[in-house]
Design an enzyme around this catalytic site. Structure first.
Site, PDB file in Angstrom:
ATOM      1  CG  ASP A 187      86.079 -72.634   8.334  1.00  0.00           C
ATOM      2  OD1 ASP A 187      85.814 -72.972   9.491  1.00  0.00           O
ATOM      3  OD2 ASP A 187      85.609 -73.225   7.349  1.00  0.00           O
TER       4      ASP A 187
ATOM      5  CG  HIS B 144      82.144 -72.206   3.215  1.00  0.00           C
ATOM      6  ND1 HIS B 144      83.496 -72.008   3.409  1.00  0.00           N
ATOM      7  CD2 HIS B 144      81.878 -71.757   1.947  1.00  0.00           C
ATOM      8  CE1 HIS B 144      84.021 -71.465   2.315  1.00  0.00           C
ATOM      9  NE2 HIS B 144      83.058 -71.300   1.419  1.00  0.00           N
TER      10      HIS B 144
ATOM     11  CG  ASP C 187      81.752 -76.706   6.806  1.00  0.00           C
ATOM     12  OD1 ASP C 187      81.477 -75.613   6.268  1.00  0.00           O
ATOM     13  OD2 ASP C 187      82.928 -77.080   7.004  1.00  0.00           O
TER      14      ASP C 187
HETATM   15 ZN   LIG Z   1      84.522 -72.506   5.448  1.00  0.00          ZN
END
Ligand SMILES: [Zn+2]
Length: 305
Positions: free
Chosen positions: A214, A65, A67
């Site tokens: 995450d 991802h 970020d």
């Molecule tokens: Zn993520």
């Protein structure tokens, strides 16, 4: 005392804002540096907080991802330009990332050093990196895309030699290293002196750090990081938005604290804040109500273990 510290470079999620940059941290273990995730603008944070990148040993990227990795190609390029690095650089990332990152490297970067990309199966727990004093293991996480955390762990220290015993048996100092590593000693007349008679265990307790971002709330995670000295766990949302957290593959501050409690962690650091919050007070208060030894990370914060 051995150095083991984490510098927070980016504590926000989604997009960089005036308040927070996206995910990135530097783990410094005895001046060997490891970059964990590399959100957009990570190199700016590195220069700002005066991180000595000449000591960079390896990079670990949790998942694909933006970020968590949009700063990677620019950083690799700058390391070539600014530091004239010639030593190989190993980067560990989910298998799915290797091809596109290799494409970008080939297309846009002219580096004076070699980048070696390691594609990792994020569903398995494995040792990714090892040197004489520490290891880094992957931690399978549950997210919207293949994702792993990282467990940085010091190795136990070698046994301590008992000098009076070594003297008693007339042991030459050339034997000391082997004995410290656990070998028995054979005397010139063939007798075996057990290692336990020549050494005592070190009383040093190895330190550890787990990076978990995450991930959606995953109680089984606690077993994998049990007893960790410091746990960084994402806390993207507050508990009242736990349905949204679950849908997005994220956790709430309460859930992060619950993992710290179950894992018997010594300290919890939360981060990866949603841009919807103006400050972290509510997230921190919520986490602290479950696990009191919690800090809300901020850019530039350094936590020593
Ligand atoms: Zn993520």
């Amino acid at each position: 005392m051995a150095k083991f510290e984490i510098t927070m470079l980016g504590c926000g999620s989604g997009i960089p804002t005036a308040k927070h940059m996206t995910s990135a941290q530097i783990v410094n273990i005895n001046e060997r540096l490891f970059l964990v995730d590399c959100g957009e603008g990570t190199q700016t944070q590195i220069w700002k907080y005066r991180v000595k990148l000449t000591n960079l040993d390896a990079i670990f990227i949790s998942h694909m991802h933006g970020d968590h990795f949009f700063g990677l190609i620019p950083l690799l390029s700058s390391i070539g330009l600014m530091l004239a690095r010639t030593e190989d650089l190993h980067i560990y990332m989910p298998i799915v990332m290797v091809e596109p990152i290799q494409y970008d490297l080939d297309k846009y970067c002219y580096l004076p050093y070699k980048v070696i990309l390691h594609g990792i199966d994020t569903t398995a727990r494995e040792v990714l990196y090892e040197n004489s004093t520490m290891t880094v293991e992957s931690i399978p996480l549950e997210h919207k895309t293949p994702c792993m955390g990282f467990l940085f762990k010091e190795k136990p220290k070698a046994n301590i030699l008992l000098p009076e015993k070594c003297k008693e048996y007339g042991i030459n100092c050339t034997e000391f290293r082997k004995i410290k590593e656990g070998a028995d000693y054979i005397t010139p007349d063939g007798r075996t002196i057990p290692n336990s008679e020549l050494t005592k265990p070190s009383d040093y307790i190895p330190k550890s750090y787990a990076y978990c971002s995450d991930t959606s709330y995953c109680p089984a995670l606690a077993e994998q990081i049990h007893g960790v000295d410091l746990l960084y766990h994402e806390a993207t949302f507050v508990e009242s938005e736990k349905d949204m957290a679950a849908t997005a593959g994220h956790s709430t501050a309460s859930q992060a604290a619950d993992i710290a409690l179950r894992a018997n962690a010594k300290q919890l650091a939360i981060g990866h804040y949603s841009i919807r919050y103006n400050d972290e007070d509510e997230l921190l208060a919520e986490a602290k109500s479950v696990f009191s030894n919690t800090v809300a990370t901020q850019e530039g914060m350094v936590i020593s273990i």
